[in-house]
Design a protein around this motif. Sequence first.
Motif, mmCIF file in Angstrom:
data_model
loop_
_atom_site.group_PDB
_atom_site.id
_atom_site.type_symbol
_atom_site.label_atom_id
_atom_site.label_comp_id
_atom_site.label_asym_id
_atom_site.label_seq_id
_atom_site.Cartn_x
_atom_site.Cartn_y
_atom_site.Cartn_z
ATOM 1 N N ALA A 52 0.850 -1.188 0.000
ATOM 2 C CA ALA A 52 0.000 0.000 0.000
ATOM 3 C C ALA A 52 0.883 1.235 0.000
ATOM 4 O O ALA A 52 2.058 1.167 0.336
ATOM 5 C CB ALA A 52 -0.892 -0.001 1.245
ATOM 6 N N THR A 69 -3.410 2.766 5.284
ATOM 7 C CA THR A 69 -3.990 1.917 4.252
ATOM 8 C C THR A 69 -3.428 0.501 4.336
ATOM 9 O O THR A 69 -4.146 -0.482 4.149
ATOM 10 C CB THR A 69 -3.731 2.504 2.848
ATOM 11 O OG1 THR A 69 -4.270 3.823 2.815
ATOM 12 C CG2 THR A 69 -4.391 1.671 1.768
ATOM 13 N N ASP A 79 -4.158 3.997 -4.589
ATOM 14 C CA ASP A 79 -5.110 5.057 -4.285
ATOM 15 C C ASP A 79 -5.871 5.364 -5.562
ATOM 16 O O ASP A 79 -5.310 5.321 -6.659
ATOM 17 C CB ASP A 79 -4.383 6.322 -3.821
ATOM 18 C CG ASP A 79 -3.886 6.224 -2.392
ATOM 19 O OD1 ASP A 79 -3.915 5.124 -1.811
ATOM 20 O OD2 ASP A 79 -3.445 7.257 -1.863
ATOM 21 N N ASP A 135 -8.278 6.174 -0.847
ATOM 22 C CA ASP A 135 -7.614 4.899 -0.570
ATOM 23 C C ASP A 135 -8.543 3.909 0.140
ATOM 24 O O ASP A 135 -9.691 4.213 0.444
ATOM 25 C CB ASP A 135 -6.315 5.120 0.206
ATOM 26 C CG ASP A 135 -6.523 5.747 1.576
ATOM 27 O OD1 ASP A 135 -7.591 5.554 2.192
ATOM 28 O OD2 ASP A 135 -5.596 6.423 2.046
#
Length: 142
Positions: A36, A41, A83, A121
């Motif tokens: 990520a 996230t 994202d 995200d």
Amino acid sequence: RIATNGNERFVRCGRLRGSFSAADGIGATDGRLHIAEGVATAHTLAEATGSETVAAISAGNLLAVARALRALQPARVLVIGADDAPPGLQAANAAAAAVSARVAVPDFTRFADRRTAGDTDFNDWRRLRAAAQQEASHGQHD
């Protein structure tokens, strides 16, 4: 570091390129390994998938981290949690192409009415989903 208000800050004079933060370790040699952009996230993906997950810290570091992890674990299935915004998507797609990884992007379709420009995200997706579930739950009890 993650401040109490949720802002993520780099460590002053710290090395970034190719560095990552493991949200859920990288001890396994098989199964999926998620990458990520940010720390929050990464934790969301680890919790949601049960897979080992790391944070690249920024979109600009996704490629270096993906290359490092591919070199360490060539047989793993790498999944880059992008994202849903141009810089993140571009960086994730470039990294995925370079190391034969998959890209996962949060689907905000169900939350279009509550999504803001800053919601990009998987952590934002989880927050919006929780709000929608809470609202639906309250609606059933009225």
